[in-house]
Design a protein around this motif. Sequence first.
Motif, PDB file in Angstrom:
ATOM      1  N   ARG A   1      10.602   2.070  -7.783  1.00  0.00           N
ATOM      2  CA  ARG A   1      10.250   3.631  -7.524  1.00  0.00           C
ATOM      3  C   ARG A   1      11.264   4.337  -6.520  1.00  0.00           C
ATOM      4  O   ARG A   1      12.069   3.778  -5.953  1.00  0.00           O
ATOM      5  N   ASP A   2      11.357   5.548  -6.642  1.00  0.00           N
ATOM      6  CA  ASP A   2      12.370   6.353  -5.732  1.00  0.00           C
ATOM      7  C   ASP A   2      13.619   5.895  -6.470  1.00  0.00           C
ATOM      8  O   ASP A   2      14.831   5.861  -5.332  1.00  0.00           O
ATOM      9  N   HIS A   3      13.952   5.611  -7.594  1.00  0.00           N
ATOM     10  CA  HIS A   3      15.437   5.057  -7.775  1.00  0.00           C
ATOM     11  C   HIS A   3      16.263   6.231  -7.684  1.00  0.00           C
ATOM     12  O   HIS A   3      16.264   7.332  -8.328  1.00  0.00           O
TER      13      HIS A   3
ATOM     14  N   LYS B   1       1.328   3.307  -6.367  1.00  0.00           N
ATOM     15  CA  LYS B   1       0.600   2.567  -7.641  1.00  0.00           C
ATOM     16  C   LYS B   1      -0.408   3.300  -8.398  1.00  0.00           C
ATOM     17  O   LYS B   1      -0.115   3.523  -9.637  1.00  0.00           O
ATOM     18  N   SER B   2      -1.162   3.663  -7.537  1.00  0.00           N
ATOM     19  CA  SER B   2      -2.423   4.462  -8.447  1.00  0.00           C
ATOM     20  C   SER B   2      -1.674   5.678  -9.144  1.00  0.00           C
ATOM     21  O   SER B   2      -2.078   6.099 -10.332  1.00  0.00           O
ATOM     22  N   THR B   3      -0.785   6.360  -8.308  1.00  0.00           N
ATOM     23  CA  THR B   3      -0.409   7.654  -8.991  1.00  0.00           C
ATOM     24  C   THR B   3       0.585   7.132 -10.221  1.00  0.00           C
ATOM     25  O   THR B   3       0.445   7.960 -11.243  1.00  0.00           O
ATOM     26  N   LEU B   4       1.018   6.087  -9.936  1.00  0.00           N
ATOM     27  CA  LEU B   4       1.885   5.730 -11.401  1.00  0.00           C
ATOM     28  C   LEU B   4       0.935   5.131 -12.428  1.00  0.00           C
ATOM     29  O   LEU B   4       1.288   5.805 -13.529  1.00  0.00           O
TER      30      LEU B   4
ATOM     31  N   GLN C   1       0.895  -1.048   0.147  1.00  0.00           N
ATOM     32  CA  GLN C   1      -0.042  -0.152   0.138  1.00  0.00           C
ATOM     33  C   GLN C   1       0.902   1.206   0.035  1.00  0.00           C
ATOM     34  O   GLN C   1       1.996   0.986   0.549  1.00  0.00           O
ATOM     35  N   SER C   2       0.343   2.196  -0.654  1.00  0.00           N
ATOM     36  CA  SER C   2       0.832   3.587  -0.349  1.00  0.00           C
ATOM     37  C   SER C   2       2.230   3.789  -1.000  1.00  0.00           C
ATOM     38  O   SER C   2       3.186   4.231  -0.527  1.00  0.00           O
ATOM     39  N   THR C   3       2.507   2.884  -2.126  1.00  0.00           N
ATOM     40  CA  THR C   3       3.742   2.804  -3.004  1.00  0.00           C
ATOM     41  C   THR C   3       3.760   3.659  -3.978  1.00  0.00           C
ATOM     42  O   THR C   3       4.499   3.640  -5.019  1.00  0.00           O
TER      43      THR C   3
ATOM     44  N   VAL D   1      -6.071   8.277  -5.405  1.00  0.00           N
ATOM     45  CA  VAL D   1      -4.879   8.258  -4.607  1.00  0.00           C
ATOM     46  C   VAL D   1      -4.843   8.921  -3.330  1.00  0.00           C
ATOM     47  O   VAL D   1      -5.801   9.602  -3.070  1.00  0.00           O
ATOM     48  N   MET D   2      -3.973   8.540  -2.513  1.00  0.00           N
ATOM     49  CA  MET D   2      -3.985   8.912  -1.194  1.00  0.00           C
ATOM     50  C   MET D   2      -3.673  10.410  -1.090  1.00  0.00           C
ATOM     51  O   MET D   2      -2.709  10.797  -1.943  1.00  0.00           O
ATOM     52  N   SER D   3      -4.229  11.209  -0.630  1.00  0.00           N
ATOM     53  CA  SER D   3      -4.002  12.634  -0.449  1.00  0.00           C
ATOM     54  C   SER D   3      -2.672  12.451   0.633  1.00  0.00           C
ATOM     55  O   SER D   3      -2.302  11.769   1.313  1.00  0.00           O
ATOM     56  N   GLU D   4      -1.608  13.590   0.390  1.00  0.00           N
ATOM     57  CA  GLU D   4      -0.201  13.735   0.827  1.00  0.00           C
ATOM     58  C   GLU D   4      -0.595  13.952   2.500  1.00  0.00           C
ATOM     59  O   GLU D   4       0.299  13.251   3.158  1.00  0.00           O
ATOM     60  N   THR D   5      -1.843  14.330   2.769  1.00  0.00           N
ATOM     61  CA  THR D   5      -1.602  14.699   4.090  1.00  0.00           C
ATOM     62  C   THR D   5      -2.358  13.584   5.032  1.00  0.00           C
ATOM     63  O   THR D   5      -2.263  13.493   6.070  1.00  0.00           O
TER      64      THR D   5
HETATM   65  P1  GDP Z   1      -0.926   3.463  -3.617  1.00  0.00           P
HETATM   66  O1  GDP Z   1      -1.697   3.084  -2.541  1.00  0.00           O
HETATM   67  O2  GDP Z   1       0.139   2.475  -3.935  1.00  0.00           O
HETATM   68  O3  GDP Z   1      -1.987   3.441  -4.909  1.00  0.00           O
HETATM   69  O4  GDP Z   1      -0.447   4.911  -3.582  1.00  0.00           O
HETATM   70  P2  GDP Z   1      -0.914   6.044  -3.762  1.00  0.00           P
HETATM   71  O5  GDP Z   1      -0.887   6.405  -5.579  1.00  0.00           O
HETATM   72  O6  GDP Z   1      -2.275   6.382  -3.455  1.00  0.00           O
HETATM   73  O7  GDP Z   1       0.089   7.183  -3.332  1.00  0.00           O
HETATM   74  C1  GDP Z   1       0.343   7.110  -2.044  1.00  0.00           C
HETATM   75  C2  GDP Z   1       1.134   8.452  -1.722  1.00  0.00           C
HETATM   76  O8  GDP Z   1       2.529   8.220  -1.989  1.00  0.00           O
HETATM   77  C3  GDP Z   1       0.771   9.647  -2.015  1.00  0.00           C
HETATM   78  O9  GDP Z   1       0.823  10.442  -1.108  1.00  0.00           O
HETATM   79  C4  GDP Z   1       1.451  10.107  -3.113  1.00  0.00           C
HETATM   80  O10 GDP Z   1       1.702  11.305  -3.490  1.00  0.00           O
HETATM   81  C5  GDP Z   1       2.740   9.548  -2.814  1.00  0.00           C
HETATM   82  N1  GDP Z   1       3.725   9.057  -4.107  1.00  0.00           N
HETATM   83  C6  GDP Z   1       3.163   8.846  -5.299  1.00  0.00           C
HETATM   84  N2  GDP Z   1       4.311   8.544  -5.906  1.00  0.00           N
HETATM   85  C7  GDP Z   1       5.242   8.785  -5.353  1.00  0.00           C
HETATM   86  C8  GDP Z   1       6.653   8.635  -5.598  1.00  0.00           C
HETATM   87  O11 GDP Z   1       7.111   8.380  -6.748  1.00  0.00           O
HETATM   88  N3  GDP Z   1       7.708   8.739  -4.640  1.00  0.00           N
HETATM   89  C9  GDP Z   1       7.214   9.073  -3.295  1.00  0.00           C
HETATM   90  N4  GDP Z   1       8.195   9.149  -2.393  1.00  0.00           N
HETATM   91  N5  GDP Z   1       5.828   9.208  -3.080  1.00  0.00           N
HETATM   92  C10 GDP Z   1       4.947   9.103  -4.037  1.00  0.00           C
END
Ligand code: GDP
Length: 753
Positions: A202-204, A71-74, A67-69, A85-89
């Motif tokens: 990610r975060d290479h 994925k959805s953002t990608l 979770q929260s890696t 996607v999860m909000s940053e906060t």
């Molecule tokens: P998911 O749960 O895997 O679908 O993750 P999300 O796409 O919802 O993202 C989770 C959190 O990671 C969010 O707060 C994003 O802003 C953040 N995030 C997204 N992409 C990256 C990334 O490439 N690097 C880092 N460090 N954070 C990211």
Amino acid sequence: ATAPSVMTMNGHFAGVGDAPTKEQYEHGIQVIDEEKAFNPHLNTYLQLTKVAQSGFNYHLISVFGSQSTGKSTLLNHLFGTEFGVMSETERRQTTKGIWMSKNKREGAQVPESQKMADNILVMDVEGTDGRERGEDQDFERKSALFALATSEVLIVNIWEHQVGLYQGANMGLLKTVFEVNLQLFLKDKQSNPRSLLFFVIRDHLGTTPLANLRNTLIADLTNIWSTLSKPAGLEKSRIEDYFDFGFAALPHKILQPEKFVTEVEKLGTRFRAGYRTSKQNGLADHEFDGGVFLPEYHRRIPADGFSVYAEGVWDQIVNNKDLDLPTQQELLAQFRCDEISREVLEAFDVAIAPLEEKQADGIRMGKPTVLADLGVSGKTARVKSIKAFETEASRYHKGVYARKRVELEGKIDTRLKALYQGQLSAAHKSGVAKFSDAVSAAVKAGQKKGASYEFAEIVDREKAVALKQFEAEAKSLAIEGVPWSNFKQQYNLYEKDLDEVSATLRKEEMRRLATRVERWVRSRLGDSVGLEFNKLGSGRGGSGAPETGEKPASEKDLWDRIWNLFIATVKEAETRFIERAKSFDADQDEIEVGLWRLRRKSWGVLKAKIDEEVMEGNILLKLRENFEDKFRYDEAGVPRIWRPTDDIEGMYTKAKDSTLTLIPLLSRFRLSETYAPPDLPEWIGNAPASVDSKDEEDLTPIGGVDEEEGKSLEEEMTILSEAKRQDLVVRFKKTADGVYVEAKRSAIGGVAQ
Ligand code: GDP
Ligand code: MG
């Protein structure tokens, strides 16, 4: 629907019963919700996004990872999707269950070589840490199974710093995937589908090159594989037997936002339409580094059947049943082939039902209709239906498809067969009627012209025409390779019916011929028999000498002459009859019956003629003439002038007695030689074996021939009954007396003068 039946971001469905609209699918569709329920509207989504119509030209990608890696953002960056996607906060799990969205960057303006493949479907699978679900390994396993059963490419999303951490959550997930894979494809050895495990790191940071990271990962994967307990028979299997591997690294999204975007952009080109095989790239099989969509990854589920298949698969998974993909594919094939078949049959019905109705109307009204161009319409509808079925259904399980195709053809052909048989039966009826009419008309025309017409020729000609028409109709209905459609049997039946009609018409023609011949016999006998009776009027006929009391030859052998001229006349008539009857192909039996009838009828004609001749007035006149001739003329034929001295009385008596002998002679038909009636039964002969009741209908019984009539030949040959005879004697005597008195008077008168 105006109701707010939207799928909310947290995966809740409002108003499942309402038909969803395109707007509701901005964020894709939640294929499986957190209650593990399958979304019944998946097919609607695929329809709305035009994926359903794409056959095999679509692709399925699933993304896995903690979770929260990101994925959805990608996915959102890669495919323009709008997964939550999860909000940053607010660090809280967003993706629940499994979501699906179609690639929204399909039409992006990029060079041809970078164009993304058509119809990419992406599945965003709920994060697998089980942090918020507790230790719910169950869903992880189930979603992995589901993804593997459906997806070509599994994106595994991991942080760079997780690489090499064998104990990490990701490795747990991969272990699950491998186990599940072994379980899944154990039953599907022949298709042995491969998948691409596509690692996105990610975060290479860039300090460790991707190649190194890759080696570490491959080493870890091989390691995991070796620790798996494999099912019997697969102990020696290698991970490469099931998976290809792909790798990509992305920079930190927040620290290097621009670089992140360009790298994602680059990554996107690997989801291109074309593909290069690993060999073409000079790489080992498992080190595939070209486009990600290899044909062998495709699960070969036609897009229009995907939702049904996915639901079936999910149902098995959820209910912890052994997931047997070949069986699922067969079930899907059955379901879809039936559906397609139904659609095809509906279209077929539209084409055929009006024709069926028209035909039924004709039958109802007692006027079977031959539908114009039925063969063409039928064939077109058939080909169209089967072709449509083939296009859609042949993508499914071959065995099921073949079976369902046979079923469909059976249904189509049952309808067509009934329709065609109706058509041929109408063609049969109208053909037979036309044939009969044509022959009758030609005969009538022939009769009118008075010339002799050839009945057999007319029949042959019209039969050929009738057969040709029927054959043309039958041929137009024939379907290549379909045995029931050769209609040979119907053709034979038709020909048989034509022959039957011909036989009936020929019988009628025989009757007409018989009537004509009888008429000829009647006219012939009328003349010749009349002549014989007229000779009676001349008492001096032949060499007869009234003085000796011997009857003249013309009187004595009256019956011989009548009999002889009768049998000669009939003989001639028979010859004519045979000749004509043969000319129209009458068979021997028919001819024999005709002749037998002719002889009987002719006898009737003769009897009638004789009866006419011996009618009271007629015969009395003849007797009187006969008497007068004998009485009033001398041997030289000179009229006598009576003188008182003449033996008038003597002459009178002699002449009268001579004439009186005629009466018994006339009373019975007897031949002089045998003094017996002619052998009429012998002459007529026995009724031929083939005589039927219709042939006997208008026949008058003949004494001595038709024994059951109780009339003897003697009676048949009695021309004058006893009573008539006596009456005739009395009348004749009176007449003769009158003549005598007159003679006497003239003798006296002559003297007086
Ligand atoms: P998911 O749960 O895997 O679908 O993750 P999300 O796409 O919802 O993202 C989770 C959190 O990671 C969010 O707060 C994003 O802003 C953040 N995030 C997204 N992409 C990256 C990334 O490439 N690097 C880092 N460090 N954070 C990211
Ligand atoms: Mg997510």
